[in-house]
Design an enzyme around this catalytic site. Sequence first.
Site, PDB file in Angstrom:
ATOM      1  N   SER A 187     -14.375  12.453  33.168  1.00  0.00           N
ATOM      2  CA  SER A 187     -14.720  11.133  32.642  1.00  0.00           C
ATOM      3  C   SER A 187     -14.012  10.942  31.294  1.00  0.00           C
ATOM      4  CB  SER A 187     -16.236  10.976  32.544  1.00  0.00           C
ATOM      5  OG  SER A 187     -16.596   9.637  32.377  1.00  0.00           O
ATOM      6  N   ASP A 230     -16.508   5.171  42.591  1.00  0.00           N
ATOM      7  CA  ASP A 230     -16.907   5.401  41.203  1.00  0.00           C
ATOM      8  C   ASP A 230     -17.192   4.074  40.507  1.00  0.00           C
ATOM      9  OD1 ASP A 230     -17.166   6.190  38.527  1.00  0.00           O
ATOM     10  OD2 ASP A 230     -15.730   7.811  38.781  1.00  0.00           O
ATOM     11  N   HIS A 254     -18.970   8.523  40.735  1.00  0.00           N
ATOM     12  CA  HIS A 254     -18.722   9.227  39.483  1.00  0.00           C
ATOM     13  C   HIS A 254     -19.349  10.618  39.463  1.00  0.00           C
ATOM     14  CE1 HIS A 254     -17.129   8.928  35.433  1.00  0.00           C
ATOM     15  NE2 HIS A 254     -18.248   9.430  34.941  1.00  0.00           N
TER      16      HIS A 254
END
Length: 722
Positions: free
Chosen positions: A574, A659, A694
């Site tokens: 991330s 995501d 995610h």
Amino acid sequence: MKQSVVWQLALSSVILATGCQSTPSDNTPPVSKTEIATVTAPIASKIPHKTMIHGYELVDNYHWLRDDTRTSKQVITHLEKENRYTDKVLAPSEALRTQLFSEIKSKIVKDNRSVPVQEGRFFYFTETVGEQEYASIYRSLNVDGSEPELLLDVNELAKLHEFYSLGDIEVSPNTKLLAYTEDTLSRRIYTVKVKDLVTGNMLEDELTGVQGGVIWGNDNKTLYYVKKDPVSLLGTQVFRHILGTPQSQDELVYEEADNTYYTYISRSKDGEQIFIHHYSTESKGISVMSANERNAKPKRLIAREKGLEYSVAKHNDWYYILTNLNAVNFKLMKAQVVNVSNKENWETVIEHQPDVKLEDISLFDDHLVYQSRQQGQSKIIIRELSKNKEHELAFNDPAYRVSMTGNTTLSSDSVRVKYASMTTPSTTFEVDLNDYTKTTLKQDKVLGEFSSDDYQSERVFITARDGAKVPVSIVYKKSLFKKDGSNPLLQYGYGSYGHTVDPSFSVSRLSLLDRGFVYAIAHIRGSQMLGRPWYDEGKKLNKMNTFNDFVDVTKALVAQGYGDKNRIYAQGGSAGGLLMGAVINQAPELYHGVHSAVPFVDVINTMLDASLPLTTNEYDEWGNPNDKTYFDYMRSYSPYDQVSKQDYPNMLVTTGLHDSQVQYFEPAKWVAKLRELKTDDNKLLLKVDMEAGHGGASGRFKRIKDTALNYAFFIELANGRL
């Protein structure tokens, strides 16, 4: 602030989360190195997409890879080609991946029950059995969890879905109804469902398009939830739902007009109030309404101010206020409920200390327990409110993670604490608030021949290029480590949003340590490891400090003999994926291999697009590129914009098609551009999980396959087999 006990338990049951990595194909045939040499990497078409801003022309040749519907045949075909290429290149590691999967899985206790947590007259816990992927939810009238009542069989709920995530779980005040939220796509858009715990039947009520949390009103008929904007995915509206009525008739209780704020809800520890939280990067506040009144209207506790942050905990007729008001590292104040809106009525409970970050509090009838951090080390202190007497809990490891958990009852005479270090598995203690005796309720077991004594952790400080002292947590297996620069080393980092990655235990990491790897966490600027100033020095126009710190830690660890200069690896996900992208542009020669998971790498294009999730809320984290000062600064480090004609390390890039935080097309575009410009023959692999988002794959054993893929990548590189 009170969160549902069973929701906490559900979250704590998720283990081995490693970000969004993909599952290796189980049917990939063996491929020789000769065959691999002939495998051709996908080359993305170049279709210029031009944007003029601040007199500068941004040209994005791979903009076409963005498909918000996830249905474009051209885009899906390209992503599938990337997956096939990655599978072919990684085929020689299939045996190792299988071995790692079995190895890690064999260390995990199959039948595992969490420590029961009391709420009201019931004790709630989760339990997984055998080969189950998910922990189911139970309650019992007994403190030991005997004679349990099954509330939710999560494995049954998940069996029809490739992905399943249980969000929030809330039992009604009368304990007869259970509301829970579920996501079956991994976009973090949830549906609320309600179960009658008396009959076992499901109610007809289903609330769609919801954020993860749900709160009961005390009438047992009212549910509060936050509705998500379908485009930005921001939770902007708080609704009140009456059981038995259609969602279309739900009452809008609160709407957030400022799109730089997140909105979420919680409940006070005494169950009397519902809190609506207003959360932005640099300003935080709360509106409150009665949980007893079906027609209650929210009232802002304190007028919102730019730069003012606070949270509250209710204690009888008082609010305890954790705030940064004239206190960069936070302090604790209190005020009577009726007078809280006027800051002149606030009384000091814990003074601000410039070198100590006040992080968390938990209140009991006559005790305050608070957590603070000094020089990167957390400590927990018990204060007797009537006598103002304090006691600090002691911990022995050189680096560790500690937090308060499951403390849901004001009248409790003990505080529950969870502890772990890089060599000590997660341990739950109960500490008596009066005599401070500590009882171990549970320590996670590691099956096999594991002994904490076989491993060593260290905590060192590295001097960065500007003189800052960067903390680093290190762990290795004693029998395999020589401080002579001969060990492979994996360095992990994050460094954004003030999120602090504390050193804790990982079962899966043992598979690296047992193969001679040294593992290091660089607590770089952008976290709050050294307090709030450490965060401020790693965001907006100070963001380069984050990347410089990581590179400088790598150089120092090599110089000090912790790692082999030819076998240094890096990993981040991330915003940590952004970190990976920035450091390989700055110092690619330092790293033999890099894993960048769900990476936020297209900083400028993303931050210029207010329709994307998280963009507007994060101007205070990265800056707003519509301002030329921030635009120019972002361009200086944005990984996608800074890709150049140079050699890059071997790279594994992982993402999820669905995501909702870092859209799949950021890593897809980045890989395409790297492949166009890089001047080396090193591996560049993109793996797209076509079912996940995610957080990666759902299920405790599915996640191990993700971990096995990542670790095999590093191990095979370190051994010269890839």
